[in-house]
Design an enzyme around this catalytic site. Structure first.
Site, short mmCIF file in Angstrom:
data_model
loop_
_atom_site.label_atom_id
_atom_site.label_comp_id
_atom_site.label_asym_id
_atom_site.label_seq_id
_atom_site.Cartn_x
_atom_site.Cartn_y
_atom_site.Cartn_z
N ARG A 177 -5.26 42.04 -17.35
CA ARG A 177 -6.77 42.31 -17.68
C ARG A 177 -7.26 41.28 -18.62
O ARG A 177 -6.68 40.97 -19.56
CB ARG A 177 -6.94 43.80 -18.10
CG ARG A 177 -6.89 44.64 -16.98
CD ARG A 177 -7.77 44.84 -15.96
NE ARG A 177 -7.59 45.86 -15.08
CZ ARG A 177 -6.98 45.73 -13.89
NH1 ARG A 177 -6.35 44.69 -13.69
NH2 ARG A 177 -6.65 46.90 -13.00
N GLU B 267 -16.56 38.95 -16.93
CA GLU B 267 -16.30 38.19 -15.47
C GLU B 267 -17.67 38.50 -14.69
O GLU B 267 -18.09 39.57 -14.69
CB GLU B 267 -15.03 39.19 -14.59
CG GLU B 267 -13.80 38.73 -15.41
CD GLU B 267 -12.74 39.37 -14.65
OE1 GLU B 267 -12.73 40.31 -13.55
OE2 GLU B 267 -11.49 39.14 -15.01
N HIS C 220 -10.11 36.28 -10.39
CA HIS C 220 -9.57 37.59 -10.45
C HIS C 220 -9.01 37.96 -8.81
O HIS C 220 -9.49 38.98 -8.40
CB HIS C 220 -10.52 38.78 -10.77
CG HIS C 220 -9.97 39.85 -11.38
ND1 HIS C 220 -10.47 40.67 -12.36
CD2 HIS C 220 -8.67 40.79 -11.11
CE1 HIS C 220 -9.58 41.78 -12.74
NE2 HIS C 220 -8.76 41.86 -11.87
#
Length: 411
Positions: free
Chosen positions: A110, A139, A157
């Site tokens: 994360r 993000e 991601h």
């Protein structure tokens, strides 16, 4: 090559064989990564405060207690923990300053677990050779210093972005439904422990008490845990399902954010077992002082600690003992627990330190082992800023006569 170049000198790499991989978080994913790393000839070191030492030994890895020590011994450092308050900026400047020169950092867990500013500084100083990042604090990232850096490999991601992963998730969800409809088998229910409504109403405060005791134990933890024993006093815990209900709450508080999935009544013992943590229950009959009481004893690699709690009235959650000290403290919010020499002036000293940080005491409870021996203070504070609490403990420890001090969050 696609543009017609043949510049072999730009692409000189390093071998994995014989290098050391540090795995932060040794849950299901961390163990799988370690297994693959072993197959590539890497030596595996692990950091996980909640992994029992015997479990690490069975898995064939060395357990390292300090993150800075881990970074100083690794060629590669990979992160596999959930994002919580406790893991935010877990890999920061202090850890990276101790890194072995040439360390490479991998974060596919994360964003925010690795302090991006500290990582960039460590790369530019040459101490860290590079990084591979699949996740970011923001993000998509608006600050592109790391993204554009030539020593950093980045992906947007994509941790679960494979055809197989998407199919497996769908198949797994469908299989859960089929198992229940055809076989009555539940894999992950959140409320599988059935209690009669009136018993549930009476037990709910004790469940919350158990959760908070588990949470305090997690914050007191000084080594890797080995065993939790939950001891029950009083008639309300006569039935096994009552004890099972509260024990699961204790484990939820203790494991809490350290697990990558929520801890519930069904999976609590399984998750504890995965960490190598032995869980025991004991029915102790009646307490000398309380109608119903819970004592949670934790053994870790540094020793044993026990916390006792009870309910005042219908919902008054109280902390009533710590090891051999007895008191009657409110178990909620921000707390300062400290031990000091039992002599005149110590309460004033503690009050002055709190006052210097503009912290107001909402309640206070005291206990001691004997006159002139050691005294314990349990203080509740009026919602101070969390960031200030650590400084309070440090300042208390500087005072003559203070033996130890901890700042804790009860709920």
């Amino acid at each position: 090559m696609k543009s017609g170049e043949w510049d072999r000198g730009r692409f000189v790499g390093v071998e994995l064989q014989g290098k050391t991989l540090g795995v932060i978080g040794f849950g299901k994913i961390g163990r799988h990564v370690a297994h693959m790393g072993s197959g590539l000839g890497l030596e595996i070191l692990a950091f996980d405060p909640f992994l029992a030492p015997h479990m690490a030994e069975e898995l064939g890895v060395e357990l390292v207690a300090d993150l800075g020590d881990l970074a100083s011994r690794c060629d590669y450092l990979t992160v596999h923990v959930p994002k919580t308050e406790g893991t935010s900026a877990l890999i920061g400047a202090d850890v990276l300053s101790r890194a072995r020169e040439g360390l490479r950092v991998i974060n596919c867990a994360r964003g925010g677990i690795v302090d991006e500013a500290a990582l960039l500084e460590a790369i530019e100083s040459g101490r860290v050779a590079g990084a591979a990042l699949d996740v970011f604090e923001e993000e998509p990232p608006t600050n592109r210093e790391l993204v554009d850096h030539p020593a950093v490999v980045v992906t947007p991601h994509l941790g679960a972005s494979t055809r197989e992963a998407q199919v497996n998730v769908a198949v797994s969800a469908a299989q859960l439904v089929v198992d229940y409809l055809q076989h009555g088998k539940l894999h992950s229910p959140v409320n599988a422990v059935f209690l009669e409504p009136d018993l549930r109403e009476r037990l709910d405060p004790y469940g919350e008490l158990g959760r908070r005791l588990g949470c305090l134990h997690a914050q007191f933890l000084e080594g890797n845990p080995k065993r939790i024993i939950v001891k029950y006093f009083g008639d309300i815990f006569d039935e096994p399902q009552s004890r099972n209900f509260v024990t699961a709450k204790v484990l939820a508080g203790f494991l809490g954010d350290r697990c990558s999935q929520p801890v519930n009544q069904v999976n609590a013992r399984s998750l504890a077992r995965d960490q190598g943590l032995a869980v025991e229950e004991a029915s102790e009959g009646r307490s000398r002082y309380f109608a119903n009481m819970i004592r949670v004893e934790l053994t870790d690699s540094s020793g044993e600690r026990n916390l006792g709690g009870s309910i005042r009235g219908r919902k008054g959650i109280r902390l009533v003992s710590l090891d051999n000290y007895h008191f009657d403290a409110v178990l909620e919010g921000q707390m300062v627990i400290s031990a000091n020499e039992d002599r005149p002036g110590m309460i004033g000293t503690i009050g002055q330190v709190l006052s210097s940080h503009e912290m107001n005491i909402s309640s206070m409870s005291l206990g001691r082992d004997r006159s002139g021996g050691t005294a314990l203070s349990v203080i509740n504070l009026d919602a101070p800023e969390i960031e200030k609490l650590a400084a309070v403990a440090e300042d208390l420890m500087q005072e003559e006569g203070i033996l130890w001090a901890r700042c804790l969050q009860a709920d």
